[in-house]
Scaffold this motif. Structure first.
Motif, PDB file in Angstrom:
ATOM      1  N   TYR A  73     -16.047  39.933  14.666  1.00 23.30           N
ATOM      2  CA  TYR A  73     -16.682  38.305  14.639  1.00 23.30           C
ATOM      3  C   TYR A  73     -16.001  37.797  13.710  1.00 23.30           C
ATOM      4  O   TYR A  73     -16.498  37.651  12.858  1.00 23.30           O
ATOM      5  N   VAL A  74     -15.154  36.811  14.675  1.00 23.40           N
ATOM      6  CA  VAL A  74     -14.510  36.041  13.677  1.00 23.40           C
ATOM      7  C   VAL A  74     -14.800  34.553  14.006  1.00 23.40           C
ATOM      8  O   VAL A  74     -14.426  33.552  14.892  1.00 23.40           O
ATOM      9  N   LEU A  75     -15.031  33.216  12.585  1.00 27.11           N
ATOM     10  CA  LEU A  75     -14.805  32.396  13.012  1.00 27.11           C
ATOM     11  C   LEU A  75     -13.458  31.228  12.551  1.00 27.11           C
ATOM     12  O   LEU A  75     -12.676  32.202  11.455  1.00 27.11           O
ATOM     13  N   ILE A  76     -12.811  30.527  13.162  1.00 31.59           N
ATOM     14  CA  ILE A  76     -11.663  30.286  13.140  1.00 31.59           C
ATOM     15  C   ILE A  76     -12.363  29.027  12.679  1.00 31.59           C
ATOM     16  O   ILE A  76     -12.246  28.047  13.002  1.00 31.59           O
ATOM     17  N   GLN A  77     -11.704  28.825  11.368  1.00 33.83           N
ATOM     18  CA  GLN A  77     -11.725  26.899  10.920  1.00 33.83           C
ATOM     19  C   GLN A  77     -10.693  25.642  12.118  1.00 33.83           C
ATOM     20  O   GLN A  77     -10.156  25.916  12.375  1.00 33.83           O
ATOM     21  N   GLY A  78     -11.897  25.204  12.627  1.00 28.26           N
ATOM     22  CA  GLY A  78     -11.433  24.078  13.106  1.00 28.26           C
ATOM     23  C   GLY A  78     -11.333  23.135  12.102  1.00 28.26           C
ATOM     24  O   GLY A  78     -10.776  22.913  11.267  1.00 28.26           O
ATOM     25  N   PRO A  79     -12.369  21.717  11.934  1.00 28.92           N
ATOM     26  CA  PRO A  79     -11.429  20.557  11.555  1.00 28.92           C
ATOM     27  C   PRO A  79     -12.413  20.915   9.820  1.00 28.92           C
ATOM     28  O   PRO A  79     -12.998  22.051   9.772  1.00 28.92           O
ATOM     29  N   VAL A  80     -11.357  20.194   9.218  1.00 32.02           N
ATOM     30  CA  VAL A  80     -12.221  20.480   7.111  1.00 32.02           C
ATOM     31  C   VAL A  80     -12.923  19.332   7.345  1.00 32.02           C
ATOM     32  O   VAL A  80     -13.134  19.119   6.601  1.00 32.02           O
ATOM     33  N   ASN A  81     -14.484  19.783   7.436  1.00 32.40           N
ATOM     34  CA  ASN A  81     -16.228  19.792   6.701  1.00 32.40           C
ATOM     35  C   ASN A  81     -15.826  19.894   5.353  1.00 32.40           C
ATOM     36  O   ASN A  81     -16.765  18.906   4.632  1.00 32.40           O
ATOM     37  N   GLY A  82     -15.275  20.421   4.665  1.00 33.85           N
ATOM     38  CA  GLY A  82     -15.454  20.454   3.512  1.00 33.85           C
ATOM     39  C   GLY A  82     -14.927  21.520   3.007  1.00 33.85           C
ATOM     40  O   GLY A  82     -14.608  22.770   3.430  1.00 33.85           O
ATOM     41  N   LEU A  83     -13.846  21.492   1.663  1.00 31.94           N
ATOM     42  CA  LEU A  83     -12.674  22.953   0.797  1.00 31.94           C
ATOM     43  C   LEU A  83     -13.704  23.566   0.502  1.00 31.94           C
ATOM     44  O   LEU A  83     -12.679  24.637   0.955  1.00 31.94           O
ATOM     45  N   ASN A  84     -14.983  23.920   0.473  1.00 34.74           N
ATOM     46  CA  ASN A  84     -14.806  25.093  -0.044  1.00 34.74           C
ATOM     47  C   ASN A  84     -16.352  25.886   0.822  1.00 34.74           C
ATOM     48  O   ASN A  84     -17.033  26.413   1.421  1.00 34.74           O
ATOM     49  N   GLU A  85     -16.227  25.009   2.434  1.00 28.03           N
ATOM     50  CA  GLU A  85     -17.327  25.048   3.170  1.00 28.03           C
ATOM     51  C   GLU A  85     -16.534  26.487   3.900  1.00 28.03           C
ATOM     52  O   GLU A  85     -17.611  27.022   3.862  1.00 28.03           O
ATOM     53  N   PHE A  86     -15.406  27.299   4.572  1.00 25.26           N
ATOM     54  CA  PHE A  86     -15.954  29.478   4.403  1.00 25.26           C
ATOM     55  C   PHE A  86     -16.302  29.727   3.292  1.00 25.26           C
ATOM     56  O   PHE A  86     -16.855  31.046   3.484  1.00 25.26           O
ATOM     57  N   ILE A  87     -16.074  29.715   2.238  1.00 29.33           N
ATOM     58  CA  ILE A  87     -16.142  30.302   1.267  1.00 29.33           C
ATOM     59  C   ILE A  87     -18.274  30.283   0.579  1.00 29.33           C
ATOM     60  O   ILE A  87     -18.506  31.243   0.725  1.00 29.33           O
ATOM     61  N   GLY A  88     -17.899  29.453   1.075  1.00 33.30           N
ATOM     62  CA  GLY A  88     -19.626  29.222   0.957  1.00 33.30           C
ATOM     63  C   GLY A  88     -20.681  30.299   2.445  1.00 33.30           C
ATOM     64  O   GLY A  88     -21.646  30.840   2.098  1.00 33.30           O
ATOM     65  N   TYR A  89     -19.536  30.116   3.790  1.00 34.22           N
ATOM     66  CA  TYR A  89     -19.878  30.857   4.225  1.00 34.22           C
ATOM     67  C   TYR A  89     -19.626  32.846   4.073  1.00 34.22           C
ATOM     68  O   TYR A  89     -20.812  33.486   3.999  1.00 34.22           O
TER      69      TYR A  89
END
Length: 213
Positions: A116-132
């Protein structure tokens, strides 16, 4: 809607194969985030909760259908298959403007591995993916206990003393997060890494499957 379609199209162009039938290899490399990325107005907690819910639903599907064949999975998921190989099924969609790739791999006709892989599209926040990553890791820890392995790896400490920019460090490959759980069924791995864009990966493989090199 247009932005989501553009993101999905970019993923489709870059996609070659999610789960190598040989059992060795990596996920396909996708293109960088679209130029002129905009910020989302959905709050972080809501997005983290939503992504975690969907990821746990993916794991539940694996739990329920280990050992079953692709025809059964195709019926259960009741969605359009993006790519189908002899030993794998791949589904593609967007979640909060990011590309989500969901794949199932079969060994001798039996479900043995999922990603299950989420690939970054727009940068909605600098630490968005760390939050995920943090939200999903917390949920997995509640389900499976403390991870057997839990790593935060810095290959370049340029942003080490700037926590607000750790998401940038992930995006450019300076920082990686990884945790793994051993369950009765197999090995579950959560990974956050980057190379021009962030990639959050959740992989579950039944015991006895050899890890990729």
């Amino acid at each position: 809607m247009v932005r989501a379609m553009r993101t999905c199209a970019a993923l489709l162009v870059g996609m070659t194969l999610l789960l190598p039938t040989s059992g060795h290899g990596e996920l396909p490399e996708f293109g960088p985030p679209p130029v002129g990325a905009s910020f989302d107005d959905i709050d972080d907690v809501t997005k983290q909760t939503d992504l975690t819910r969907q990821a746990l639903a993916f794991l539940e599907t694996l739990h329920r259908h280990w050992g079953e064949g692709p025809e059964r999975l195709r019926t259960v998921l009741a969605r359009s298959v993006e790519r189908e190989e002899e030993n794998s099924l791949v589904y593609l969609r967007n979640v909060h403007d990011h590309g989500l790739l969901e794949g199932y791999e079969f060994r001798k006709g039996s479900l043995a591995r999922g990603r299950y892989v989420l690939i970054q599209g727009p940068v909605n926040g600098l630490n968005e993916f760390i939050g995920y990553y943090a939200a999903l890791k917390e949920a997995l820890t509640k389900l499976y206990g403390e991870p057997a392995a839990d790593q935060v790896i810095w290959s370049n400490d340029l942003y080490h003393h700037l926590p607000d920019y750790w998401g940038v460090a992930v995006m450019i490959g300076h920082l990686r997060y990884q945790a793994a759980w051993e369950t009765a069924e197999g090995t579950l791995t959560l990974d956050l890494s980057g190379q021009q864009y962030s990639r959050l990966s959740l992989e579950y493989r039944v015991r006895g499957e050899v890890a990729d090199t």
